[in-house]
Write a protein that holds these residues in place. Structure first.
Motif, PDB file in Angstrom:
ATOM      1  N   ARG A   1       0.779  -1.242   0.000  1.00  0.00           N
ATOM      2  CA  ARG A   1       0.000   0.000   0.000  1.00  0.00           C
ATOM      3  C   ARG A   1       0.818   1.305   0.000  1.00  0.00           C
ATOM      4  NH1 ARG A   1      -5.420   0.991   3.651  1.00  0.00           N
ATOM      5  NH2 ARG A   1      -5.335   3.271   3.675  1.00  0.00           N
ATOM      6  N   TRP A   2       1.938   1.335   0.727  1.00  0.00           N
ATOM      7  CA  TRP A   2       2.704   2.594   0.826  1.00  0.00           C
ATOM      8  C   TRP A   2       3.818   2.594  -0.220  1.00  0.00           C
ATOM      9  CZ3 TRP A   2      -0.219   0.941   4.757  1.00  0.00           C
ATOM     10  CH2 TRP A   2      -0.924   1.903   5.488  1.00  0.00           C
ATOM     11  N   TRP A   3       3.736   3.507  -1.181  1.00  0.00           N
ATOM     12  CA  TRP A   3       4.765   3.601  -2.226  1.00  0.00           C
ATOM     13  C   TRP A   3       5.813   4.622  -1.813  1.00  0.00           C
ATOM     14  CZ3 TRP A   3       4.201   2.473  -8.010  1.00  0.00           C
ATOM     15  CH2 TRP A   3       3.548   1.234  -8.177  1.00  0.00           C
ATOM     16  N   VAL A   4       7.024   4.341  -2.270  1.00  0.00           N
ATOM     17  CA  VAL A   4       8.163   5.198  -1.901  1.00  0.00           C
ATOM     18  C   VAL A   4       8.820   5.706  -3.179  1.00  0.00           C
ATOM     19  CG1 VAL A   4      10.352   5.328  -0.654  1.00  0.00           C
ATOM     20  CG2 VAL A   4       8.543   3.787   0.171  1.00  0.00           C
ATOM     21  N   GLY A   5       8.836   7.011  -3.354  1.00  0.00           N
ATOM     22  CA  GLY A   5       9.457   7.609  -4.541  1.00  0.00           C
ATOM     23  C   GLY A   5      10.605   8.503  -4.127  1.00  0.00           C
ATOM     24  N   ARG A   6      11.621   8.578  -4.984  1.00  0.00           N
ATOM     25  CA  ARG A   6      12.829   9.323  -4.624  1.00  0.00           C
ATOM     26  C   ARG A   6      13.151  10.341  -5.710  1.00  0.00           C
ATOM     27  NH1 ARG A   6      16.462   4.627  -2.692  1.00  0.00           N
ATOM     28  NH2 ARG A   6      15.128   4.490  -0.839  1.00  0.00           N
ATOM     29  N   LEU A   7      13.028  11.610  -5.364  1.00  0.00           N
ATOM     30  CA  LEU A   7      13.418  12.684  -6.276  1.00  0.00           C
ATOM     31  C   LEU A   7      14.830  13.104  -5.898  1.00  0.00           C
ATOM     32  CD1 LEU A   7      12.295  14.959  -8.360  1.00  0.00           C
ATOM     33  CD2 LEU A   7      12.251  16.362  -6.311  1.00  0.00           C
ATOM     34  N   THR A   8      15.765  12.930  -6.827  1.00  0.00           N
ATOM     35  CA  THR A   8      17.127  13.401  -6.580  1.00  0.00           C
ATOM     36  C   THR A   8      17.387  14.553  -7.536  1.00  0.00           C
ATOM     37  OG1 THR A   8      17.802  11.216  -5.855  1.00  0.00           O
ATOM     38  CG2 THR A   8      19.558  12.729  -6.472  1.00  0.00           C
TER      39      THR A   8
ATOM     40  N   HIS B   1      11.351  12.541   3.400  1.00  0.00           N
ATOM     41  CA  HIS B   1      12.679  12.393   4.000  1.00  0.00           C
ATOM     42  C   HIS B   1      13.670  13.139   3.120  1.00  0.00           C
ATOM     43  CE1 HIS B   1      10.693   8.886   5.873  1.00  0.00           C
ATOM     44  NE2 HIS B   1      11.533   9.111   6.868  1.00  0.00           N
ATOM     45  N   VAL B   2      14.405  14.058   3.710  1.00  0.00           N
ATOM     46  CA  VAL B   2      15.375  14.838   2.939  1.00  0.00           C
ATOM     47  C   VAL B   2      16.781  14.367   3.291  1.00  0.00           C
ATOM     48  CG1 VAL B   2      16.275  17.144   2.473  1.00  0.00           C
ATOM     49  CG2 VAL B   2      13.835  16.830   2.962  1.00  0.00           C
ATOM     50  N   THR B   3      17.552  14.031   2.255  1.00  0.00           N
ATOM     51  CA  THR B   3      18.961  13.682   2.461  1.00  0.00           C
ATOM     52  C   THR B   3      19.784  14.409   1.407  1.00  0.00           C
ATOM     53  OG1 THR B   3      18.572  11.694   1.123  1.00  0.00           O
ATOM     54  CG2 THR B   3      18.633  11.396   3.505  1.00  0.00           C
ATOM     55  N   ALA B   4      21.078  14.513   1.665  1.00  0.00           N
ATOM     56  CA  ALA B   4      21.965  15.150   0.701  1.00  0.00           C
ATOM     57  C   ALA B   4      22.603  14.061  -0.145  1.00  0.00           C
ATOM     58  CB  ALA B   4      23.036  15.947   1.426  1.00  0.00           C
TER      59      ALA B   4
ATOM     60  N   ALA C   1      23.283  17.568  -4.715  1.00  0.00           N
ATOM     61  CA  ALA C   1      21.837  17.415  -4.920  1.00  0.00           C
ATOM     62  C   ALA C   1      21.127  17.164  -3.594  1.00  0.00           C
ATOM     63  CB  ALA C   1      21.571  16.250  -5.867  1.00  0.00           C
ATOM     64  N   LEU C   2      19.830  17.435  -3.609  1.00  0.00           N
ATOM     65  CA  LEU C   2      18.985  17.019  -2.497  1.00  0.00           C
ATOM     66  C   LEU C   2      18.177  15.820  -2.951  1.00  0.00           C
ATOM     67  CD1 LEU C   2      17.365  20.227  -0.985  1.00  0.00           C
ATOM     68  CD2 LEU C   2      19.154  18.798  -0.011  1.00  0.00           C
ATOM     69  N   THR C   3      18.005  14.860  -2.058  1.00  0.00           N
ATOM     70  CA  THR C   3      17.043  13.798  -2.320  1.00  0.00           C
ATOM     71  C   THR C   3      15.823  14.053  -1.449  1.00  0.00           C
ATOM     72  OG1 THR C   3      18.722  12.199  -2.937  1.00  0.00           O
ATOM     73  CG2 THR C   3      16.617  11.321  -2.218  1.00  0.00           C
ATOM     74  N   TYR C   4      14.687  14.205  -2.108  1.00  0.00           N
ATOM     75  CA  TYR C   4      13.420  14.424  -1.414  1.00  0.00           C
ATOM     76  C   TYR C   4      12.622  13.145  -1.626  1.00  0.00           C
ATOM     77  CZ  TYR C   4       9.123  16.912  -0.002  1.00  0.00           C
ATOM     78  OH  TYR C   4       7.974  17.325   0.630  1.00  0.00           O
ATOM     79  N   GLN C   5      12.612  12.295  -0.594  1.00  0.00           N
ATOM     80  CA  GLN C   5      11.939  10.997  -0.715  1.00  0.00           C
ATOM     81  C   GLN C   5      10.527  11.107  -0.180  1.00  0.00           C
ATOM     82  OE1 GLN C   5      13.928   7.204   0.430  1.00  0.00           O
ATOM     83  NE2 GLN C   5      12.218   6.977   1.834  1.00  0.00           N
ATOM     84  N   VAL C   6       9.592  10.625  -0.950  1.00  0.00           N
ATOM     85  CA  VAL C   6       8.195  10.674  -0.526  1.00  0.00           C
ATOM     86  C   VAL C   6       7.669   9.264  -0.303  1.00  0.00           C
ATOM     87  CG1 VAL C   6       7.616  12.895  -1.566  1.00  0.00           C
ATOM     88  CG2 VAL C   6       7.498  10.833  -2.974  1.00  0.00           C
ATOM     89  N   THR C   7       6.998   9.054   0.816  1.00  0.00           N
ATOM     90  CA  THR C   7       6.316   7.792   1.092  1.00  0.00           C
ATOM     91  C   THR C   7       4.836   8.127   1.193  1.00  0.00           C
ATOM     92  OG1 THR C   7       8.220   6.968   2.332  1.00  0.00           O
ATOM     93  CG2 THR C   7       6.119   5.856   2.707  1.00  0.00           C
ATOM     94  N   GLY C   8       4.013   7.489   0.370  1.00  0.00           N
ATOM     95  CA  GLY C   8       2.609   7.865   0.361  1.00  0.00           C
ATOM     96  C   GLY C   8       1.677   6.672   0.470  1.00  0.00           C
ATOM     97  N   ASP C   9       0.602   6.871   1.202  1.00  0.00           N
ATOM     98  CA  ASP C   9      -0.472   5.880   1.276  1.00  0.00           C
ATOM     99  C   ASP C   9      -1.250   5.972  -0.037  1.00  0.00           C
ATOM    100  OD1 ASP C   9      -2.815   4.484   1.685  1.00  0.00           O
ATOM    101  OD2 ASP C   9      -3.134   5.245   3.726  1.00  0.00           O
ATOM    102  N   THR C  10      -1.204   4.905  -0.834  1.00  0.00           N
ATOM    103  CA  THR C  10      -1.765   4.984  -2.188  1.00  0.00           C
ATOM    104  C   THR C  10      -3.291   5.095  -2.192  1.00  0.00           C
ATOM    105  OG1 THR C  10      -1.641   2.563  -2.320  1.00  0.00           O
ATOM    106  CG2 THR C  10       0.162   3.839  -3.328  1.00  0.00           C
ATOM    107  N   ARG C  11      -3.935   4.951  -1.046  1.00  0.00           N
ATOM    108  CA  ARG C  11      -5.375   5.213  -0.998  1.00  0.00           C
ATOM    109  C   ARG C  11      -5.635   6.727  -1.144  1.00  0.00           C
ATOM    110  NH1 ARG C  11     -10.246   3.794  -0.248  1.00  0.00           N
ATOM    111  NH2 ARG C  11     -11.683   4.566   1.336  1.00  0.00           N
TER     112      ARG C  11
END
Lengths: 473, 83
Positions: free
Chosen positions: A243-250, A416-419, A423-433
């Motif tokens: 159910r919870w998807w994790v996407g990573r924007l770098t 979640h923000v990491t370096a 670059a910055l990595t802005y990781q998103v975890t979302g409830d797909t509902r």
């Protein structure tokens, strides 16, 4: 299997610290998927101590781990008499989230998992695989030491040391301090005095600690009376099978743009990203008052700087997002982020009771279901502020990828923000509902677009709902 | 407290809060924002914590926090509160 002995003075049974209790409650909400909270670290031994034979390495690792009493923490049922903790029982002895206390045992043996890699070039990926394996199962809180150790060997010598840590024993900052000590120990050196986690319990249970907590709880109570019941209020799709998807924007552009805005508006990168997160949350349909729980390190006092312990807790960040332009949010967000950081240290039990009371008064569950964790160690990069041209040029390097989804996370949205270098990595975890995959991806990319656009000119907030894939429902 | 003493003390607290990344001289000379010198959010919170302990005041974060921008503005804010 080889072992590392972690030894030191035992400690009497004590209550969990506020930070530990917060994690314990979250573990209770997330079990049996509570390995989600495990922390991982990988250390490449410094060249000066290589080649490093495994026996020497284990001896020095034991020395480093033994400096920190938190790594001998055992969780026992509340009311257990000293030294009478049930031994050798299974995980059911202390069900996650149940009433517990902690003890510091005198000695804990940690089994060490060893794998071989063909050469230095493959040692890194072998270490990643090994540390993920070590962290893939939840800790047995009642019987297991809160640290797992692994070694990657190349030609019989240690090429990587990996650690999986239980979040009840330490937070991310503490894990980094442990890694620093481990590195020094491999070089035969000793880090600064580690501090005494026992002082944390003493401070928290003192009159001053109670007063401080009461003040913070009042702040939360007042805020919760006026907040929307939750962020991401609209169910939008049948949940995905996991159910919870994790996407990573770098994104180098996001890092440069946030730095440019932080310099221009006299705030921090963290605060810019919080403002952008709040703007996107509002655009999803939360109205014009966004609430985001921020993870606060609680290491403001010098005596806590080198402590391996769980001090981090959630702070409450709220922002009025009714402005027309993103730039107008940045100074208010700076003030609100400072307030949020100060709202992150309190007696979790007292706060939970106060917030449950607010929910009862309102006749609905109030919880933002939305959190933000900036895990970087430094904020604004040194040097002159990036220019709009530099930001634009960096745009081509943006990458968005999906990571492995999670079956259970106690939140609708986590950032979640990491370096990652510049670059910055802005990781998103979302409830797909509430955030189906395409909307979750659009959230991350829309946030980047918002921050980048604000460097060169106006960034109207009214444009955001369309970028999320549809008007706020 | 005299002008130079308060400003100098505050610059020392900024240096401590930044773990040495910002020198007292840099902090004293910065005309716009301590953040431009690399003071992080954590650094600002350490500074707030240290100022509250040193001077026995509670810094108000409910309204405008521009007083945190520079040593000069922070010193002026503290003087208004009797430091």
């Amino acid at each position: 299997m080889p072992t590392v002995a972690v030894r030191g003075a035992p400690g009497a049974a004590a209550p969990l610290t506020w930070g530990q209790y917060a994690i314990w409650a979250a573990i209770g909400r997330t079990a049996p998927n509570d390995h989600y909270f495990n922390l991982t670290r990988v250390l490449t031994p410094p060249d000066r101590c290589r080649p490093l034979d495994p026996d020497t390495a284990l001896d020095r690792i034991g020395t480093a781990l033994s400096r920190h009493p938190a790594l001998r923490t055992r969780i026992v049922p509340a009311g257990t008499a000293p030294g009478r903790a049930p031994a050798g029982t299974d995980r059911s002895a202390v069900p996650p989230g149940s009433a517990v206390q902690q003890e510091i045992v005198a000695e804990a043996d940690v089994a060490v998992r060893t794998v071989a890699a063909a050469d230095e070039a493959t040692a890194g990926s072998a270490a990643t695989d090994l540390v993920e394996e070590l962290a893939a199962t939840a800790f047995d809180y009642g019987t297991e030491a809160p640290v797992r150790v692994g070694l990657v060997l190349v030609d019989g010598a240690v090429a990587r040391v990996v650690l999986a840590l239980c979040h009840l024993a330490t937070d991310g900052h503490g894990a980094d301090i442990l890694l620093r000590d481990l590195r020094l120990a491999l070089l035969g050196r000793t880090g600064p005095p580690p501090g005494d986690p026992g002082t944390v319990v003493a401070e928290e249970t003192s009159a001053a600690g109670r007063d401080r907590s009461d003040g913070v709880v009042d702040t939360w109570r007042d805020a919760y009376r006026a907040l929307p019941p939750s962020m991401f209020p609209t169910p939008r799709a049948e949940p995905q099978p996991v159910r919870w998807w994790v996407g990573r924007l770098t994104s180098p552009a996001l890092g440069l743009a946030a730095a440019a805005l932080a310099a221009r508006h006299r705030t921090s990168v963290s605060s810019v990203l919080l403002a952008a997160t709040a703007a996107m949350v509002s655009a999803d349909g939360a109205g014009d008052r966004a609430a985001v729980l921020t993870i606060v390190g609680n290491r403001f006092d010098p005596s806590r700087r080198d402590l391996v312990a769980t001090l981090s807790q959630e702070g409450l960040f709220t922002l009025d997002t009714s402005a027309a332009d993103f730039a107008d949010l940045l100074r208010p967000a700076w003030r609100e982020s400072l307030r949020a950081y100060r709202s992150g240290y309190y007696d979790q039990l007292a706060l939970d009771a106060a917030l449950a009371q607010v929910s009862a008064e309102r006749g609905e569950q109030v919880h933002p279901m939305c959190c933000f964790n900036d895990m970087r160690l430094v904020d604004l990069p040194p040097g002159p502020a990036p220019t709009a041209e530099q930001v634009r040029a960096a745009r081509a390097a943006t990458v968005f990828t999906w990571a492995a989804p999670q079956p259970l996370v106690g939140c609708r949205f986590c950032a979640h923000v990491t370096a990652a270098g510049p670059a910055l990595t802005y990781q998103v975890t979302g409830d797909t509902r509430y955030l189906p995959p395409q909307r979750l991806r659009a959230f991350a990319l829309g946030l980047e677009e918002l921050v980048v656009a604000a460097v060169a000119g106006p960034a109207p907030l009214a444009a955001l709902p369309a970028r999320l894939g549809g008007a706020a429902a | 407290m005299t002008a130079t003493t308060l400003e100098t003390d505050l610059a020392g607290l900024v240096a401590q809060a930044s773990e040495g990344a910002v020198t007292p001289a840099q902090a004293l000379a910065e005309p716009h924002s301590l953040g431009l010198l690399g003071l992080t959010s954590l650094g600002f919170l350490r500074l707030i914590h240290a100022v509250e302990r040193r001077y026995g005041v509670a810094l108000d974060l409910d309204d405008d926090v521009s007083y945190l921008d520079t040593i000069g503005s922070l010193a002026a804010h503290l003087r208004e509160r009797g430091v």
